[in-house]
Design an enzyme around this catalytic site. Sequence first.
Site, PDB file in Angstrom:
ATOM      1  CE  LYS A   1       7.885  -2.390  -7.716  1.00  0.00           C
ATOM      2  NZ  LYS A   1       7.747  -1.555  -6.629  1.00  0.00           N
TER       3      LYS A   1
ATOM      4  CG  HIS B   1      -1.328  -0.911 -10.440  1.00  0.00           C
ATOM      5  ND1 HIS B   1      -2.428  -0.270  -9.984  1.00  0.00           N
ATOM      6  CD2 HIS B   1      -0.380  -0.985  -9.923  1.00  0.00           C
ATOM      7  CE1 HIS B   1      -1.844  -0.035  -8.775  1.00  0.00           C
ATOM      8  NE2 HIS B   1      -0.465  -0.239  -8.632  1.00  0.00           N
TER       9      HIS B   1
ATOM     10  CG  HIS C   1      -0.446   3.869 -10.620  1.00  0.00           C
ATOM     11  ND1 HIS C   1      -0.144   2.838 -11.176  1.00  0.00           N
ATOM     12  CD2 HIS C   1       0.143   4.295  -9.618  1.00  0.00           C
ATOM     13  CE1 HIS C   1       0.943   2.469 -10.263  1.00  0.00           C
ATOM     14  NE2 HIS C   1       1.195   3.440  -9.503  1.00  0.00           N
TER      15      HIS C   1
HETATM   16  N1  ARG Z   1       5.102   6.587  -5.183  1.00  0.00           N
HETATM   17  C1  ARG Z   1       4.404   6.502  -4.152  1.00  0.00           C
HETATM   18  C2  ARG Z   1       3.601   5.180  -4.500  1.00  0.00           C
HETATM   19  O1  ARG Z   1       3.516   4.758  -5.508  1.00  0.00           O
HETATM   20  C3  ARG Z   1       3.457   7.616  -3.995  1.00  0.00           C
HETATM   21  C4  ARG Z   1       4.135   8.786  -3.929  1.00  0.00           C
HETATM   22  C5  ARG Z   1       3.257   9.882  -3.062  1.00  0.00           C
HETATM   23  N2  ARG Z   1       3.792  11.188  -2.691  1.00  0.00           N
HETATM   24  C6  ARG Z   1       4.657  11.449  -1.912  1.00  0.00           C
HETATM   25  N3  ARG Z   1       5.059  12.854  -1.788  1.00  0.00           N
HETATM   26  N4  ARG Z   1       4.915  10.487  -0.905  1.00  0.00           N
HETATM   27  O2  ARG Z   1       3.005   4.885  -3.376  1.00  0.00           O
END
Ligand code: ARG
Length: 568
Positions: A126, A129, A132
């Site tokens: 992905k 962006h 982030h």
């Molecule tokens: N990958 C997830 C996202 O882009 C965020 C992860 C956050 N951390 C966690 N331990 N859930 O939304």
Amino acid sequence: MKDLKNEIVDILSKKDIGLSEDEIYDLIEIPPNQDMGDFSIPCFTLAKKFRKNPAIIAKELKEGIESKYFEKIDNVNAYLNFYVNKNYFEKEVLNEILDKKLDYGRSDMGNGKNIIIEYSSPNIAKPFHIGHIRTTIIGDVLKRIYKFLGYNTIAINYIGDYGTQFGIMIAAYKLWGDDDKINKDPINELLNLYVKYNAEAEKNPEMMDDARDYFNKLENGDEEATKLWNWFKDISLREFERVYKLLDVEFDNFHGEAYNSKWIPDVIEELKEKNLLIEDDGAYIVDLKKYDLTPAIIIKSNGSSTYLTRDIATAINRKREYDFNKNIYVVATQQNLHFKQLKKVLELMGYDFFDDCIHIGFGMVSMKDGVMSTRKGKVIFLEDVLNKSIEKTLNIIEERKTDLENKEEIAKIVGIGAVKFQELYNSRIKDYVFDWDEVLNFDGETGPYVQYTYARAKSILRKAEFNEDQAKGDFEFDKLTTDEEYTLIKSLQSFKDTLVRAKDKCEPSFVTRKVTEIAANFNRYYNSSPILVDDPDLRNQRVLLTYATSIVIKLGLSLLGIDTVEKM
Ligand code: ARG
């Protein structure tokens, strides 16, 4: 030297006033003008508590207290006012900075404590962006501050490399994938495939079954699915790496969702044993109704695990692997519910460490000219924003027609610094709008302004032919008697305490604002007080003050992950 607010706390907690140290600290005010002292305690709350006139309380509090840091402690009406012994104070503060330099404020308060800071955590395949930027920068700064205060930090990028979306990716690739295109522009091409598949699946819902099948294959270790998944992962990480490099952000590991999913079966077993898992329409959940939370879905009706299940497994494994004192998640407030569920399930499982799992949320960022949605494929890449900032900064520098030699390098430091600074300026919980005019304003409360102030201080030092060896020793600062000098030194002194508060509240903006305040106070001092004067003592003391200020600005910026330039 000691933080003066803490000195007041110490003085007053010796008196029996029934307030905790934190409560006293929070009572302390900075009076609007210097005639009323440097710090003040309003006695209204105490008056209520003891049912006495606040003016009488103020008078009683004053009885018998003294401290070498204050030349006068006085009650005026309902206030107890503290007047700092300026000369003593200035001397202590400046000599400490000159002695410690970039270690000013460093501490060992965190010795022996393991702090996990999880941040950035983008999803594979992905786009990386503009959204982030928040977790990436806030997390990085928290790590720097914790480290500086002596904690042992573990920086984890919990990459999103697991879940049905990988089934979609694989299914889309099998239908339309073109290796050349993907290798040329990986993320965009993978994104195109993903978007196209979602669009088609809206018309033909059975396509989602194919996608789920591919994910199941992946979960069961199917060779082709795994190979494709690894490839998507590699090319994505390579793209992310470029942005991390630009941002100077590093991690100790990239243990993401897939890495931690090894422990999912154990978690499910354990939930069953502890009688927490109940069946619900083919799915398995933990009921959280009693706690005003929606059910925690552990296994979906199609048999796959969820994002939450993976986080449960991850938290338990992190405790085992790192025996953390704190496990900090820097994740958008949109996921508040998720983290509440996570903590509650951990608590119900009997893990005391649930309370050391801390969700550090933050608001949304939007661009002045549009929003983002990955599914529709209209995104603003963070890398583009960073490069644009560098380019715009270079234009500004060129317009100014300065004789700088390394313009490109300066533009990079200032351009990246500007974006980071803006990100860190507001309290993290607020939403904010990314606006180029604000980011690159050299006169506002911005990165360029602070960096420019630093360069100005360095230019004064060059004019004074100052070299660092001149700053060794124990100096008198008796000639620094103006309000501007005193105000500047006060802000330098409070920098140390600001770091601790920023750590306690996981709030980088405290540091950003303190550094901005120091820069503003320095500019006020510089505009009101000629530095290169004839009186050699005064000149020397003012040069040393300039040097001390440059150190604290550089240090503050470095904790924000921002570089400085000597000329600008
Ligand atoms: N990958 C997830 C996202 O882009 C965020 C992860 C956050 N951390 C966690 N331990 N859930 O939304």
